[in-house]
Every structure is written in structure tokens, then in C-alpha cells.
Design a protein around this motif. Structure first.
Motif, PDB file in Angstrom:
ATOM      1  N   ALA A   1      41.693  41.877  52.502  1.00 28.57           N
ATOM      2  CA  ALA A   1      40.399  42.481  52.214  1.00 28.57           C
ATOM      3  C   ALA A   1      40.457  44.002  52.235  1.00 28.57           C
ATOM      4  N   SER A   2      41.324  44.575  53.041  1.00 25.58           N
ATOM      5  CA  SER A   2      41.306  46.019  53.217  1.00 25.58           C
ATOM      6  C   SER A   2      42.377  46.762  52.435  1.00 25.58           C
ATOM      7  N   SER A   3      43.269  46.059  51.757  1.00 22.33           N
ATOM      8  CA  SER A   3      44.338  46.790  51.081  1.00 22.33           C
ATOM      9  C   SER A   3      44.558  46.291  49.652  1.00 22.33           C
ATOM     10  N   PRO A   4      44.007  47.009  48.690  1.00 23.34           N
ATOM     11  CA  PRO A   4      44.279  46.647  47.296  1.00 23.34           C
ATOM     12  C   PRO A   4      45.790  46.691  47.029  1.00 23.34           C
ATOM     13  N   LYS A   5      46.245  45.809  46.186  1.00 23.94           N
ATOM     14  CA  LYS A   5      47.665  45.685  45.872  1.00 23.94           C
ATOM     15  C   LYS A   5      47.967  46.228  44.480  1.00 23.94           C
ATOM     16  N   ARG A   6      49.220  46.622  44.306  1.00 22.37           N
ATOM     17  CA  ARG A   6      49.744  46.941  42.968  1.00 22.37           C
ATOM     18  C   ARG A   6      50.273  45.624  42.416  1.00 22.37           C
ATOM     19  N   ILE A   7      49.650  45.137  41.361  1.00 21.57           N
ATOM     20  CA  ILE A   7      50.005  43.825  40.822  1.00 21.57           C
ATOM     21  C   ILE A   7      50.498  43.973  39.395  1.00 21.57           C
ATOM     22  N   LEU A   8      51.621  43.334  39.122  1.00 23.66           N
ATOM     23  CA  LEU A   8      52.176  43.287  37.775  1.00 23.66           C
ATOM     24  C   LEU A   8      51.935  41.893  37.213  1.00 23.66           C
ATOM     25  N   VAL A   9      51.291  41.811  36.053  1.00 23.41           N
ATOM     26  CA  VAL A   9      51.065  40.547  35.358  1.00 23.41           C
ATOM     27  C   VAL A   9      51.939  40.565  34.106  1.00 23.41           C
ATOM     28  N   VAL A  10      52.846  39.596  34.012  1.00 21.75           N
ATOM     29  CA  VAL A  10      53.714  39.489  32.833  1.00 21.75           C
ATOM     30  C   VAL A  10      53.396  38.148  32.176  1.00 21.75           C
ATOM     31  N   GLU A  11      52.714  38.211  31.042  1.00 22.40           N
ATOM     32  CA  GLU A  11      52.203  37.020  30.367  1.00 22.40           C
ATOM     33  C   GLU A  11      52.147  37.304  28.875  1.00 22.40           C
TER      34      GLU A  11
ATOM     35  N   ARG B   1      59.923  48.365  37.434  1.00 18.18           N
ATOM     36  CA  ARG B   1      60.683  49.503  37.965  1.00 18.18           C
ATOM     37  C   ARG B   1      59.806  50.740  38.095  1.00 18.18           C
ATOM     38  N   GLU B   2      58.875  50.907  37.163  1.00 20.77           N
ATOM     39  CA  GLU B   2      57.979  52.065  37.194  1.00 20.77           C
ATOM     40  C   GLU B   2      56.879  51.906  38.239  1.00 20.77           C
ATOM     41  N   LEU B   3      56.248  50.745  38.283  1.00 14.65           N
ATOM     42  CA  LEU B   3      55.104  50.498  39.163  1.00 14.65           C
ATOM     43  C   LEU B   3      55.510  50.209  40.605  1.00 14.65           C
ATOM     44  N   GLN B   4      56.630  49.530  40.791  1.00 12.55           N
ATOM     45  CA  GLN B   4      57.042  49.045  42.106  1.00 12.55           C
ATOM     46  C   GLN B   4      55.920  48.212  42.730  1.00 12.55           C
ATOM     47  N   PRO B   5      55.607  47.046  42.112  1.00 13.20           N
ATOM     48  CA  PRO B   5      54.444  46.258  42.533  1.00 13.20           C
ATOM     49  C   PRO B   5      54.626  45.575  43.875  1.00 13.20           C
ATOM     50  N   ASP B   6      53.489  45.264  44.500  1.00 19.97           N
ATOM     51  CA  ASP B   6      53.489  44.451  45.710  1.00 19.97           C
ATOM     52  C   ASP B   6      53.602  42.975  45.342  1.00 19.97           C
TER      53      ASP B   6
ATOM     54  N   ARG C   1      64.035  41.225  41.988  1.00 24.33           N
ATOM     55  CA  ARG C   1      64.461  41.090  43.390  1.00 24.33           C
ATOM     56  C   ARG C   1      65.822  41.694  43.659  1.00 24.33           C
ATOM     57  N   GLU C   2      66.697  41.690  42.666  1.00 24.91           N
ATOM     58  CA  GLU C   2      68.042  42.232  42.876  1.00 24.91           C
ATOM     59  C   GLU C   2      68.133  43.711  42.536  1.00 24.91           C
ATOM     60  N   GLY C   3      67.001  44.347  42.337  1.00 25.90           N
ATOM     61  CA  GLY C   3      66.989  45.772  42.000  1.00 25.90           C
ATOM     62  C   GLY C   3      67.541  46.631  43.117  1.00 25.90           C
ATOM     63  N   PRO C   4      67.882  47.865  42.798  1.00 24.45           N
ATOM     64  CA  PRO C   4      68.523  48.747  43.771  1.00 24.45           C
ATOM     65  C   PRO C   4      67.573  49.355  44.802  1.00 24.45           C
ATOM     66  N   LEU C   5      66.283  49.307  44.562  1.00 19.47           N
ATOM     67  CA  LEU C   5      65.343  49.958  45.474  1.00 19.47           C
ATOM     68  C   LEU C   5      64.819  48.975  46.512  1.00 19.47           C
ATOM     69  N   PRO C   6      64.505  49.444  47.725  1.00 25.89           N
ATOM     70  CA  PRO C   6      64.047  48.549  48.798  1.00 25.89           C
ATOM     71  C   PRO C   6      62.813  47.725  48.418  1.00 25.89           C
ATOM     72  N   TRP C   7      61.873  48.293  47.657  1.00 24.18           N
ATOM     73  CA  TRP C   7      60.657  47.556  47.302  1.00 24.18           C
ATOM     74  C   TRP C   7      60.971  46.289  46.528  1.00 24.18           C
ATOM     75  N   SER C   8      62.057  46.272  45.769  1.00 19.75           N
ATOM     76  CA  SER C   8      62.340  45.140  44.882  1.00 19.75           C
ATOM     77  C   SER C   8      62.621  43.848  45.651  1.00 19.75           C
ATOM     78  N   ARG C   9      63.125  43.944  46.855  1.00 15.93           N
ATOM     79  CA  ARG C   9      63.416  42.736  47.636  1.00 15.93           C
ATOM     80  C   ARG C   9      62.169  42.189  48.320  1.00 15.93           C
ATOM     81  N   GLN C  10      61.121  43.004  48.363  1.00 18.93           N
ATOM     82  CA  GLN C  10      59.905  42.599  49.050  1.00 18.93           C
ATOM     83  C   GLN C  10      58.822  42.083  48.111  1.00 18.93           C
ATOM     84  N   VAL C  11      58.957  42.296  46.816  1.00 21.83           N
ATOM     85  CA  VAL C  11      57.923  41.854  45.880  1.00 21.83           C
ATOM     86  C   VAL C  11      57.840  40.329  45.887  1.00 21.83           C
ATOM     87  N   ARG C  12      56.643  39.823  45.832  1.00 13.76           N
ATOM     88  CA  ARG C  12      56.435  38.374  45.801  1.00 13.76           C
ATOM     89  C   ARG C  12      56.531  37.925  44.350  1.00 13.76           C
ATOM     90  N   ALA C  13      57.485  37.053  44.082  1.00 14.36           N
ATOM     91  CA  ALA C  13      57.729  36.551  42.726  1.00 14.36           C
ATOM     92  C   ALA C  13      58.416  35.197  42.845  1.00 14.36           C
TER      93      ALA C  13
END
Length: 134
Positions: free
Chosen positions: A46-56, A90-95, A116-128
Motif C-alpha cells: 500500500a505504501s510503496s508504488p513499484k516500477r513494473i514492466l509489462v511485456v505483452e 535494463r533501462e527501467l530496472q523494474p521491481d 535474472r542473469e543480468g550483471p546488475l544486482p537488481w536483476s536477480r531480485q526482479v519477480r518474473a
């Protein structure tokens, strides 16, 4: 699709008045009780909007998801194929990434794997998605 619905204890029904008259498909899922107010998960969502990527690749589905998520105060970025989705990720670094399985270019599973296998730490944490359902 039926298997996915079954995995969530849902049901599928189909009605038609005959050949050439179209069909109506209905998918229903059981109601889930909302989390207790004040629980960490409820408060976090409720308190934290997320960065969301939709690929469709289906424009109407993509736009519906974008509007729904934006109405919930999330920052939504969309892509219509796997390679564009990878560039946007890679540009957005979504949650969170909502990824269609059957995408042009690279499919949704390959896209999720590359994110998930990206080089940046955020990539291993994204829910996918992690595995095929079939």
C-alpha cells in the motif's frame, strides 16, 4: 490456459449459440481473503508504488494492464516483444515484470532468464517467471 486456471483452483466455462455466432469464455477464480491490515506485506504494497514492466504483444491486454497498474499508482513501462522488453528492463530496472510467455523475438521464459542473469544486482531480485508450466 485450462491447466493454469486449474493450478489456481479456478474454473473455465464456454458458451456458444452455434457455428458462426461467436463464443463466450468465462474464467473464474476463488476469492482470496485479503491480508490483515497492518501486516508487513499489506503495508509494503500500500505504501510503496513499484516500477513494473509489462511485456505483452497483444495491444489491448498490454494497455489494460498498464491502465490498471497505473491507477494503483505504480510506474508502468510497456514493451510489445521480448527484445524490447529486455531493453526496457535494463533501462527501467523494474521491481516486477509481467511477461507474456508467447512473445515475438524471444519468448517470455528466455526474457525472464536474461533479466535474472543480468550483471546488475537488481536483476536477480526482479519477480518474473522461473519455469515453464507445461
Amino acid at each position: 490456459m485450462k491447466r493454469l486456471v486449474d493450478m489456481h483452483d479456478g474454473r473455465v466455462s464456454v458458451e456458444s449459440e452455434g457455428v458462426g455466432k461467436g463464443a463466450r469464455f468465462e474464467i473464474a477464480f476463488p476469492l482470496v481473503r485479503p491480508a490483515q491490515a497492518g501486516s508487513p506485506r499489506t503495508d509494503e504494497l500500500a505504501s510503496s508504488p513499484k516500477r513494473i514492466l509489462v511485456v505483452e504483444d497483444a495491444e489491448e491486454v498490454r494497455e489494460s494492464l498498464r491502465m490498471l497498474l497505473a491507477d494503483c499508482a505504480h510506474q508502468v513501462t510497456c514493451a510489445s516483444d521480448g527484445l524490447e522488453g529486455l531493453r526496457q528492463a535494463r533501462e527501467l530496472q523494474p521491481d516486477v515484470a509481467i511477461i507474456d510467455i508467447g512473445l515475438p523475438g524471444i519468448d517470455g521464459y528466455e526474457l525472464a532468464r536474461r533479466i535474472r542473469e543480468g550483471p546488475l544486482p537488481w536483476s536477480r531480485q526482479v519477480r518474473a517467471p522461473r519455469r515453464r508450466l507445461v
